[in-house]
Structures are given as C-alpha cells and as structure tokens.
Motif scaffolding. Structure first.
Motif, PDB file in Angstrom:
ATOM      1  N   ALA A 360     -52.262 -14.406   5.924  1.00  0.00           N
ATOM      2  CA  ALA A 360     -52.072 -16.267   5.150  1.00  0.00           C
ATOM      3  C   ALA A 360     -50.285 -15.984   5.808  1.00  0.00           C
ATOM      4  CB  ALA A 360     -51.816 -16.533   4.525  1.00  0.00           C
ATOM      5  N   VAL A 361     -49.375 -16.818   6.430  1.00  0.00           N
ATOM      6  CA  VAL A 361     -47.929 -16.664   6.819  1.00  0.00           C
ATOM      7  C   VAL A 361     -47.244 -17.099   5.684  1.00  0.00           C
ATOM      8  CG1 VAL A 361     -46.240 -16.599   8.137  1.00  0.00           C
ATOM      9  CG2 VAL A 361     -48.204 -16.018   8.835  1.00  0.00           C
ATOM     10  N   VAL A 362     -45.933 -16.645   5.290  1.00  0.00           N
ATOM     11  CA  VAL A 362     -45.125 -16.441   4.481  1.00  0.00           C
ATOM     12  C   VAL A 362     -43.984 -16.536   4.668  1.00  0.00           C
ATOM     13  CG1 VAL A 362     -44.054 -16.506   2.070  1.00  0.00           C
ATOM     14  CG2 VAL A 362     -46.940 -17.150   2.276  1.00  0.00           C
ATOM     15  N   LEU A 404     -63.667 -16.527  -0.873  1.00  0.00           N
ATOM     16  CA  LEU A 404     -63.140 -16.540  -1.180  1.00  0.00           C
ATOM     17  C   LEU A 404     -61.621 -16.328  -0.380  1.00  0.00           C
ATOM     18  CD1 LEU A 404     -60.839 -14.798  -3.661  1.00  0.00           C
ATOM     19  CD2 LEU A 404     -60.641 -12.918  -1.594  1.00  0.00           C
ATOM     20  N   ALA A 405     -60.557 -17.463  -0.730  1.00  0.00           N
ATOM     21  CA  ALA A 405     -59.820 -18.348  -0.004  1.00  0.00           C
ATOM     22  C   ALA A 405     -58.505 -17.787  -0.078  1.00  0.00           C
ATOM     23  CB  ALA A 405     -59.153 -19.961  -0.259  1.00  0.00           C
ATOM     24  N   PHE A 406     -57.337 -16.969   0.988  1.00  0.00           N
ATOM     25  CA  PHE A 406     -56.244 -16.742   0.569  1.00  0.00           C
ATOM     26  C   PHE A 406     -55.300 -17.592   1.817  1.00  0.00           C
ATOM     27  CE2 PHE A 406     -53.019 -13.476   2.508  1.00  0.00           C
ATOM     28  CZ  PHE A 406     -52.908 -12.900   0.633  1.00  0.00           C
ATOM     29  N   ARG A 407     -54.190 -18.340   1.508  1.00  0.00           N
ATOM     30  CA  ARG A 407     -53.982 -19.250   1.988  1.00  0.00           C
ATOM     31  C   ARG A 407     -52.323 -18.821   1.429  1.00  0.00           C
ATOM     32  NH1 ARG A 407     -58.108 -19.169   4.153  1.00  0.00           N
ATOM     33  NH2 ARG A 407     -59.236 -21.290   5.178  1.00  0.00           N
ATOM     34  N   ALA A 408     -51.710 -19.706   2.294  1.00  0.00           N
ATOM     35  CA  ALA A 408     -50.274 -19.698   2.090  1.00  0.00           C
ATOM     36  C   ALA A 408     -49.331 -21.235   1.876  1.00  0.00           C
ATOM     37  CB  ALA A 408     -48.847 -19.442   3.575  1.00  0.00           C
ATOM     38  N   CYS A 409     -48.313 -21.716   0.924  1.00  0.00           N
ATOM     39  CA  CYS A 409     -48.998 -22.981   1.169  1.00  0.00           C
ATOM     40  C   CYS A 409     -46.950 -22.690   0.153  1.00  0.00           C
ATOM     41  CB  CYS A 409     -49.164 -22.448  -1.013  1.00  0.00           C
ATOM     42  SG  CYS A 409     -48.964 -25.028  -1.852  1.00  0.00           S
ATOM     43  N   ALA A 457     -57.999 -25.358   2.498  1.00  0.00           N
ATOM     44  CA  ALA A 457     -57.180 -26.218   3.865  1.00  0.00           C
ATOM     45  C   ALA A 457     -56.047 -26.589   2.875  1.00  0.00           C
ATOM     46  CB  ALA A 457     -57.399 -27.007   4.818  1.00  0.00           C
ATOM     47  N   VAL A 458     -54.388 -25.850   3.207  1.00  0.00           N
ATOM     48  CA  VAL A 458     -53.125 -25.759   3.166  1.00  0.00           C
ATOM     49  C   VAL A 458     -52.402 -27.448   3.779  1.00  0.00           C
ATOM     50  CG1 VAL A 458     -50.853 -25.718   1.712  1.00  0.00           C
ATOM     51  CG2 VAL A 458     -52.781 -24.558   1.560  1.00  0.00           C
TER      52      VAL A 458
END
Length: 461
Positions: A360-362, A404-409, A457-458
């Motif tokens: 993920a990208v922040v 498992l979900a790993f996301r940028a928000c 998804a975000v």
C-alpha cells in the motif's frame, strides 16, 4: 416520487457527526424558506415585513454563532471555506427574509438553493459529506438529478476534496462499506450472479465512483460494477483482454490493470487503462515480463507492478516494473519484491502457496505487510531495500496472506481481518498514520462477521 432506497443513506446519525450535518440543515432551511405562504387574514405587508426582519436578526445571530463554532471546533482542511459558506448562507437567508414580499411565488428549482444561486449552491454542497448526498437527493428533482449525474464528485475531485470509504467482502457476493470519518457501516445490495462467478477467483478495484468486481461467468470473464450514484450493480463491461489474477490500482478516475491470466490460462504481459468517466478501456504498452498474481500500485505519478509468477515458472518474480504515464514506457526494477518470513526474498516459493504481495502507498511511500512474521516494512526508494518498522495488529490473521486486507486510506494504513472461530468470527478495522517510530494501530471498528476478507478496495471521491 423519489425513493429513499435509491441511495445508501445510513439510518442512524451519531452525535459526533452533528457538526457535519449542519450543512444539510442549512441547505434544507434555505429550500424551506423559498416556499412562500400567502398573507393571513388581517395581516398586511408591513407587519409581515417587520416580523420577518426581526426573525431574520435572530437567525443572523444564530448563524454567526454557528460560523464561529465551525471555525473553532472543526479540524477539516476546508473548514475556513465551510465557515465562509455558512456566513454566506446566513446573509442570503437574512436578505431573503427582508425582501420576502418582493419575491414572486414561483421559485427557480434549477438554482438549487434559491437564495444562493446554482453555482454557490453547488460550491456549498461540494463540502458536504458524501454520506449526506442520498438525503440531499431526496429534497427535490433538481438535487436528485445533480447527485445522480456524478457532477458533484467530478467537481470535488477537481477541487481536491476527497472522502475515502473502505469496501470489502467477507461473504461471497455480499459487500459492505465503512466510512472511517463518521465510523458508519453500510450494506451494499447483493450481487445477483451465477454459482460459477461466486466460486471463481475474484479481483476488485475502486475507480472514480465505481466499484468493479472481476470474476468468471459460465462462458467468459465478467465484470460487475457497483455505482455509488445509483446504489446498484450492473454487468456487461468488457476489457480488451479478459483476465484474472492481475495487478491493478487506481488514481482518481483512471485505473490500470496489468498481467494476469487469460481464459486459457496463459500468463499475460499486456496491460490496459480504464477511464471511469468515459467507460472506455485503452490498451497500453506491454510489460517487460509476463506475470500473474502480482500487485499493482500508483506512486510518484507512476504505476508499479510488484512480484507475481512468470510464464512457465513456479517461482515468485523478485523484480518490479514501473510504467510512466507520460512517456508510455516500462522500466524494470530488480529485487523490488519485499522480503518474506523475516529474511531475504525466497525465490523458490511455490506458485500458489502465498497471496500476491500485500502492499500500500501512503504519501508516496510504499509499505508492505509480511503476513508470516506479522510485520510492517517500508520501501527505501533510493537504496531499493525494505526496512522493518514494527508489528501488524495481533488479531489480523491470514492463510498464507489470503483473507487479510492491507490498504492505504488517505494518510493512513488500514488492516482488515480478525480472529477466526468455529461458527463465526470477528472483523476488525485497524488504522495507523505512518510517521516516526513503530506502528501504533488504532481499532476503528469491529463487529461479528466472517473474518476472511475475500476482496477489499478503497474508494476516494
């Protein structure tokens, strides 16, 4: 008659959101004020005007107090603009009251909030929470048309106004959304599909105001599209090259899909770009390497593909590739795959043993989740190495990374998962804003649910 079920409107409004709801309150007040009532028996114009002026002064005082309150108690980046709009609303209401007897009974619905005019009305509505757009659409046909057209979201994007919601599925064909600002859950309509799609590998992607779910139907690959404008699912979209197990990511109204498998199982090096505003798929140049089960991301204005399994190979590719949208070229980045199991990259990883890289990208910084060691790592772009930062939430379990979900928000990382138990489970949403020091995860929400996350998804709009 406008149906409330046409939009995903939460039924309960938490007390912590009362300040945000002032926008809807003021919009409704302005619309209500445009409804003129005739003079009552024994009432002349002068007395009506005097009463309205007094009422206007009282309302002006309340609005000025609200103006100050919004500046003091709101920490949103556009709170000064919100305060100015509130002040404009109060002035418009007062002027309308003072000149009430001079206005014709026929109001112009195209101006939305009549006292402000259409342009200023839309400017104010842009700063409402999109949680309220369903209620706004029920005010009249003009508001309904404005919301359903998608114009508000396009203007929000141009103005840099973004709210991000997390969409995920813990049960086949059932999707939920979570609003992290107001901390609300929302159930989406159930996808109506056949058993073949239900049991097939599925990918998901949020782009613009659409949530896309990719899978396999009885005879071919299919795409189901959920629109937040209508709160409905539709199907029938076609890619140039049908595929599954691809890497993808979105940036505003565009998305790029790369790699994956075609219907015959061939590993692809092709890629294509989707524009949610036009609904068009456009082929872009091929990658240097064919790969499936890879991950995609946007960083520094470029699209990246990481990991995956190559054609005729059972090992994980360690290289990544970056696509420059301006030059329309790909370049390869050796050894970009994050290390797993606490050590160096393992090149003998079996083909279907683990999930695609959890990345993920922040703030244009790349992070990865090591599901085996339950650690978070950060990518050092300059030195092309990964640095271990700390731990993932302890309750976030997976099966070789699946579930498992790993996301940028926005400016935070989101981890969605939970402990498993026979006969049920618990879904938990944890967030952390990367900065100095190890991760400190905040529990945003939890509830009984299937704890295996099939897709996530975000959507930011």
């Amino acid at each position: 008659m406008l149906e409330a079920s046409s939009y995903p409107v939460p039924r309960e409004l938490p007390a912590s959101c009362e300040e945000e709801n002032t926008w809807i309150y003021n919009a409704c007040c302005a619309v209500e004020l445009s409804n003129k009532r005739p003079l009552e028996d024994g009432e002349d114009v002068a007395s009506r005007k005097a009463a309205k002026v007094l009422e206007g002064h009282e309302r002006q005082e309340k609005m000025e107090a609200l103006h100050v309150h919004s500046i003091v108690h709101t920490d949103q980046p556009d709170n000064q603009y919100q305060a100015d709009c509130l002040h404009a609303l109060s002035i418009a209401q007062t002027n309308q009251l003072e000149n009430h007897h001079q206005v014709d009974n026929q109001s112009d619905s195209s101006s939305l909030i009549n006292q402000l005019g259409r342009d200023l009305s839309i400017s104010c509505l842009l700063h409402c929470s999109r949680s309220d757009y369903g209620a706004i659409a029920l005010l009249n046909k003009s508001f309904h048309s404005l919301v359903q057209s998608g114009q508000l979201y396009k203007l929000r994007r141009e103005a840099g106004i973004v709210e991000r919601w997390v969409y995920f599925s813990c049960n086949l064909l059932e999707w939920e959304a979570y609003d992290p600002i107001r901390r609300r859950w929302l159930h989406l309509p159930r996808i109506k599909s056949n058993e073949c799609f239900m049991c097939s590998d599925k990918e998901s992607l949020a782009v613009g105001t659409d949530l896309l779910v990719f899978g396999k139907g009885i005879e071919s690959h299919v795409i189901y599209r959920y629109s937040i404008l209508t709160n409905t699912w539709t199907s029938g979209m076609k890619m140039n090259t049908p595929r599954c197990l691809f890497g993808s990511s979105s940036l505003g109204e565009i998305a790029i899909l790369a790699g994956g498998c075609d219907p015959r199982g061939n590993v692809l090096n092709s890629a294509e770009l989707y524009n949610s505003e036009t609904g068009m798929w456009v082929a872009i140049p091929n990658m240097n390497k064919a790969r499936k089960m890879c991950s995609g991301l946007f960083m520094d204005g470029k699209f990246y593909v990481i990991g995956g399994i190559g054609a005729g190979n059972s090992k994980m590719l360690t290289c990544g590739e970056a696509y420059d949208l301006k030059t329309r070229t790909w370049h390869e980045i050796p050894d970009m795959l994050p290390a797993q199991n606490g050590g160096a990259v393992v090149t003998e990883t079996p083909a279907a043993a683990g999930a695609p890289p959890l990345v993920a990208v922040v703030n244009n910084e790349l992070y990865a989740a090591d599901y085996a060691q339950k650690e978070v790592r950060k990518y050092d772009k300059k030195n092309n190495v990964w640095i271990t930062l700390g731990r993932l939430p302890e309750q976030a379990v997976s099966m070789n990374g699946w579930g498992l979900a790993f996301r940028a928000c926005g400016d935070r990382l989101i981890v969605i998962g939970g402990p498993r138990a026979l006969g049920g489970g618990m879904i938990e949403l944890h967030s952390w804003a990367p900065g100095d020091g190890p991760p400190k995860w905040d529990l945003l929400a939890s509830k009984p649910s299937g704890s295996f996350v099939y897709n996530c998804a975000v959507m930011g709009c």
